[in-house]
Design a protein around this motif. Structure first.
Motif, mmCIF file in Angstrom:
data_model
loop_
_atom_site.group_PDB
_atom_site.id
_atom_site.type_symbol
_atom_site.label_atom_id
_atom_site.label_comp_id
_atom_site.label_asym_id
_atom_site.label_seq_id
_atom_site.Cartn_x
_atom_site.Cartn_y
_atom_site.Cartn_z
ATOM 1 N N VAL A 1 1.025 -1.380 0.001
ATOM 2 C CA VAL A 1 0.300 -0.189 -0.169
ATOM 3 C C VAL A 1 0.770 1.029 -0.157
ATOM 4 O O VAL A 1 1.715 1.024 0.377
ATOM 5 C CB VAL A 1 -0.741 -0.062 0.985
ATOM 6 C CG1 VAL A 1 -0.691 -0.301 2.920
ATOM 7 C CG2 VAL A 1 -1.770 1.541 1.255
ATOM 8 N N VAL B 1 1.000 5.849 -0.274
ATOM 9 C CA VAL B 1 0.248 6.923 -0.885
ATOM 10 C C VAL B 1 0.895 8.521 -1.855
ATOM 11 O O VAL B 1 2.542 8.268 -0.947
ATOM 12 C CB VAL B 1 -0.458 7.786 0.334
ATOM 13 C CG1 VAL B 1 -1.245 8.824 0.068
ATOM 14 C CG2 VAL B 1 -1.747 6.573 0.682
ATOM 15 N N GLY C 1 -1.678 11.817 4.747
ATOM 16 C CA GLY C 1 -2.281 12.232 6.406
ATOM 17 C C GLY C 1 -3.267 13.286 5.816
ATOM 18 O O GLY C 1 -4.364 13.838 6.674
ATOM 19 N N GLN C 2 -4.087 11.922 4.506
ATOM 20 C CA GLN C 2 -5.691 13.064 4.101
ATOM 21 C C GLN C 2 -6.553 11.618 4.478
ATOM 22 O O GLN C 2 -7.591 11.857 3.582
ATOM 23 C CB GLN C 2 -5.478 13.371 2.919
ATOM 24 C CG GLN C 2 -4.159 15.094 3.175
ATOM 25 C CD GLN C 2 -4.056 15.227 1.863
ATOM 26 O OE1 GLN C 2 -5.638 15.521 1.063
ATOM 27 N NE2 GLN C 2 -3.328 16.543 1.305
ATOM 28 N N GLY C 3 -6.301 10.638 5.579
ATOM 29 C CA GLY C 3 -7.080 9.364 4.981
ATOM 30 C C GLY C 3 -7.012 8.761 3.842
ATOM 31 O O GLY C 3 -7.719 7.546 3.743
ATOM 32 N N GLY D 1 -4.734 6.236 2.917
ATOM 33 C CA GLY D 1 -4.721 5.304 3.283
ATOM 34 C C GLY D 1 -5.265 4.043 4.013
ATOM 35 O O GLY D 1 -5.873 2.871 3.999
ATOM 36 N N SER D 2 -6.168 5.115 5.339
ATOM 37 C CA SER D 2 -7.341 4.427 5.806
ATOM 38 C C SER D 2 -8.191 3.622 5.014
ATOM 39 O O SER D 2 -8.787 2.771 4.848
ATOM 40 C CB SER D 2 -7.883 5.601 7.005
ATOM 41 O OG SER D 2 -6.964 5.853 8.073
ATOM 42 N N ASN E 1 9.131 1.183 9.743
ATOM 43 C CA ASN E 1 8.372 2.571 9.306
ATOM 44 C C ASN E 1 6.856 2.930 10.386
ATOM 45 O O ASN E 1 6.328 2.124 10.559
ATOM 46 C CB ASN E 1 8.144 1.637 8.257
ATOM 47 C CG ASN E 1 6.787 2.033 7.053
ATOM 48 O OD1 ASN E 1 6.109 3.592 7.732
ATOM 49 N ND2 ASN E 1 6.019 2.182 5.922
ATOM 50 N N ARG F 1 4.898 4.728 10.589
ATOM 51 C CA ARG F 1 3.850 5.703 9.983
ATOM 52 C C ARG F 1 2.833 4.394 8.871
ATOM 53 O O ARG F 1 1.597 4.539 9.691
ATOM 54 C CB ARG F 1 4.096 6.816 9.022
ATOM 55 C CG ARG F 1 2.931 7.707 8.719
ATOM 56 C CD ARG F 1 3.391 8.677 7.176
ATOM 57 N NE ARG F 1 2.234 9.682 7.083
ATOM 58 C CZ ARG F 1 2.842 9.811 6.270
ATOM 59 N NH1 ARG F 1 4.287 11.575 6.764
ATOM 60 N NH2 ARG F 1 1.381 11.196 5.582
ATOM 61 N N TYR G 1 -1.656 0.293 10.240
ATOM 62 C CA TYR G 1 -2.023 -1.432 10.616
ATOM 63 C C TYR G 1 -3.092 -0.790 12.274
ATOM 64 O O TYR G 1 -3.612 -1.651 12.122
ATOM 65 C CB TYR G 1 -1.210 -2.119 10.766
ATOM 66 C CG TYR G 1 -0.039 -1.777 9.267
ATOM 67 C CD1 TYR G 1 -1.091 -1.438 7.765
ATOM 68 C CD2 TYR G 1 1.187 -1.415 8.383
ATOM 69 C CE1 TYR G 1 -0.656 -1.657 6.775
ATOM 70 C CE2 TYR G 1 1.072 -1.715 7.127
ATOM 71 C CZ TYR G 1 0.273 -1.959 6.798
ATOM 72 O OH TYR G 1 1.010 -1.371 5.199
ATOM 73 N N LYS H 1 -3.958 0.914 13.486
ATOM 74 C CA LYS H 1 -5.426 1.492 13.686
ATOM 75 C C LYS H 1 -6.921 0.803 13.349
ATOM 76 O O LYS H 1 -8.137 0.507 14.401
ATOM 77 C CB LYS H 1 -5.866 3.381 12.471
ATOM 78 C CG LYS H 1 -6.621 3.845 12.341
ATOM 79 C CD LYS H 1 -6.622 4.933 12.021
ATOM 80 C CE LYS H 1 -8.188 5.555 10.814
ATOM 81 N NZ LYS H 1 -7.578 6.392 10.326
HETATM 82 C C1 LIG Z 1 2.156 4.251 5.722
HETATM 83 C C2 LIG Z 1 0.718 4.990 4.249
HETATM 84 C C3 LIG Z 1 -0.144 4.630 3.703
HETATM 85 C C4 LIG Z 1 -0.279 5.595 5.158
HETATM 86 O O1 LIG Z 1 -0.508 6.294 4.587
HETATM 87 P P1 LIG Z 1 -1.646 7.671 5.160
HETATM 88 O O2 LIG Z 1 -2.676 8.327 3.422
HETATM 89 O O3 LIG Z 1 -0.542 8.911 4.696
HETATM 90 O O4 LIG Z 1 -2.280 7.132 6.625
HETATM 91 P P2 LIG Z 1 -3.745 7.823 6.709
HETATM 92 O O5 LIG Z 1 -3.808 9.813 6.591
HETATM 93 O O6 LIG Z 1 -5.159 7.432 6.160
HETATM 94 O O7 LIG Z 1 -3.420 7.611 8.263
HETATM 95 C C5 LIG Z 1 -3.465 6.615 8.863
HETATM 96 C C6 LIG Z 1 -2.741 6.706 10.168
HETATM 97 O O8 LIG Z 1 -1.676 7.017 10.013
HETATM 98 C C7 LIG Z 1 -1.200 7.667 11.017
HETATM 99 N N1 LIG Z 1 -0.379 9.238 10.485
HETATM 100 C C8 LIG Z 1 -0.958 9.572 9.478
HETATM 101 N N2 LIG Z 1 0.004 10.691 9.619
HETATM 102 C C9 LIG Z 1 0.954 10.213 10.206
HETATM 103 C C10 LIG Z 1 2.489 11.156 10.088
HETATM 104 N N3 LIG Z 1 2.790 12.209 9.683
HETATM 105 N N4 LIG Z 1 3.361 10.094 11.433
HETATM 106 C C11 LIG Z 1 2.580 9.234 11.453
HETATM 107 N N5 LIG Z 1 1.393 8.513 11.212
HETATM 108 C C12 LIG Z 1 0.806 8.961 10.557
HETATM 109 C C13 LIG Z 1 -1.775 7.773 11.889
HETATM 110 O O9 LIG Z 1 -2.324 6.912 12.586
HETATM 111 C C14 LIG Z 1 -3.772 7.938 11.616
HETATM 112 O O10 LIG Z 1 -4.835 8.163 11.815
HETATM 113 P P3 LIG Z 1 -5.743 9.276 12.247
HETATM 114 O O11 LIG Z 1 -4.823 10.282 11.616
HETATM 115 O O12 LIG Z 1 -6.784 8.837 12.195
HETATM 116 O O13 LIG Z 1 -4.708 9.103 13.751
HETATM 117 C C15 LIG Z 1 1.361 6.428 3.596
HETATM 118 O O14 LIG Z 1 2.436 7.217 4.321
HETATM 119 C C16 LIG Z 1 2.685 5.486 2.543
HETATM 120 O O15 LIG Z 1 2.163 5.696 1.036
HETATM 121 N N6 LIG Z 1 3.959 5.644 3.239
HETATM 122 C C17 LIG Z 1 4.600 5.500 2.661
HETATM 123 C C18 LIG Z 1 4.641 3.421 2.136
HETATM 124 C C19 LIG Z 1 4.375 2.346 3.375
HETATM 125 O O16 LIG Z 1 4.945 3.355 4.283
HETATM 126 N N7 LIG Z 1 3.247 1.571 2.789
HETATM 127 C C20 LIG Z 1 3.382 0.553 4.046
HETATM 128 C C21 LIG Z 1 4.103 -0.220 3.837
HETATM 129 S S1 LIG Z 1 3.799 -1.249 4.616
#
Ligand SMILES: CC(C)(COP(=O)(O)OP(=O)(O)OC[C@H]1O[C@@H](n2cnc3c(N)ncnc32)[C@H](O)[C@@H]1OP(=O)(O)O)[C@@H](O)C(=O)NCCC(=O)NCCS
Length: 152
Positions: free
Chosen positions: A78, A80, A86-88, A90-91, A117, A119, A124, A126
């Protein structure tokens, strides 16, 4: 006004955008074009994207397999686009994936994430994923992985 994000199934015309997200997210570990084409063949409608208008901003891909007569899933990847984190999104992708897995009567889903990792781990946690084990030197650069699991 910004177009709304929509979760939908991947199509081959999304491939260039998915590759750009992949490279920006995983650098040297990025999957290549051939691997994504294989994943599309294998995962079908469990290969999802978050799209706004014609732009793809994120993807999630999940494979299923029968293990000991039980249907299991592995969240393969997965990511983003950096500008959209940080805009939901991934969720939303994870929620869409879990909903589709439940409809298919999948019993459990596993995944591997780098120990560094935070973030990814926060995302996960959550959704109720719990740590199953730590695998030493799972990644090519020698970093350990955490294998996480969620029962559906
Ligand atoms: C991991 C990833 C998929 C999360 O996607 P995202 O769209 O940013 O996530 P969301 O906005 O839905 O936030 C999900 C949760 O992550 C956490 N989160 C969000 N932004 C964060 C930040 N800047 N720092 C730490 N945690 C953070 C929070 O717990 C959040 O939940 P909440 O806002 O409801 O409390 C994205 O950061 C990404 O693409 N990272 C690089 C690739 C990667 O690492 N993939 C996973 C490999 S296993």
């Amino acid at each position: 006004m910004q177009p709304q994000n929509r979760i939908r199934a991947f199509r081959m015309s999304d491939l260039d955008a998915v590759l750009a997200i992949e490279r920006a997210s995983f650098g040297a570990d990025a999957y290549d074009r051939n691997l994504f084409a294989e994943l599309f063949e294998k995962c079908g409608r469990l290969f999802l994207v978050a799209a706004a208008g014609s732009g793809v901003r994120a993807y999630a891909v999940t494979a299923t397999a029968v293990r000991r007569e039980t249907l299991c899933a592995e969240l393969v990847s997965v990511a983003v686009g950096p500008a959209w984190r940080g805009q939901g999104m991934g969720s939303a992708l994870l929620l869409g994936t879990l909903r589709r897995l439940r409809l298919r009567r999948v019993h459990r889903v596993t995944l591997a994430v780098r120990v560094s990792n935070r973030r990814g781990q926060a995302l996960y946690a959550k959704f109720g994923f719990a740590r199953l084990r730590r695998v030493r030197r799972y990644y090519e650069d020698g970093e350990d992985a955490l294998v996480l699991c969620k029962r559906l």
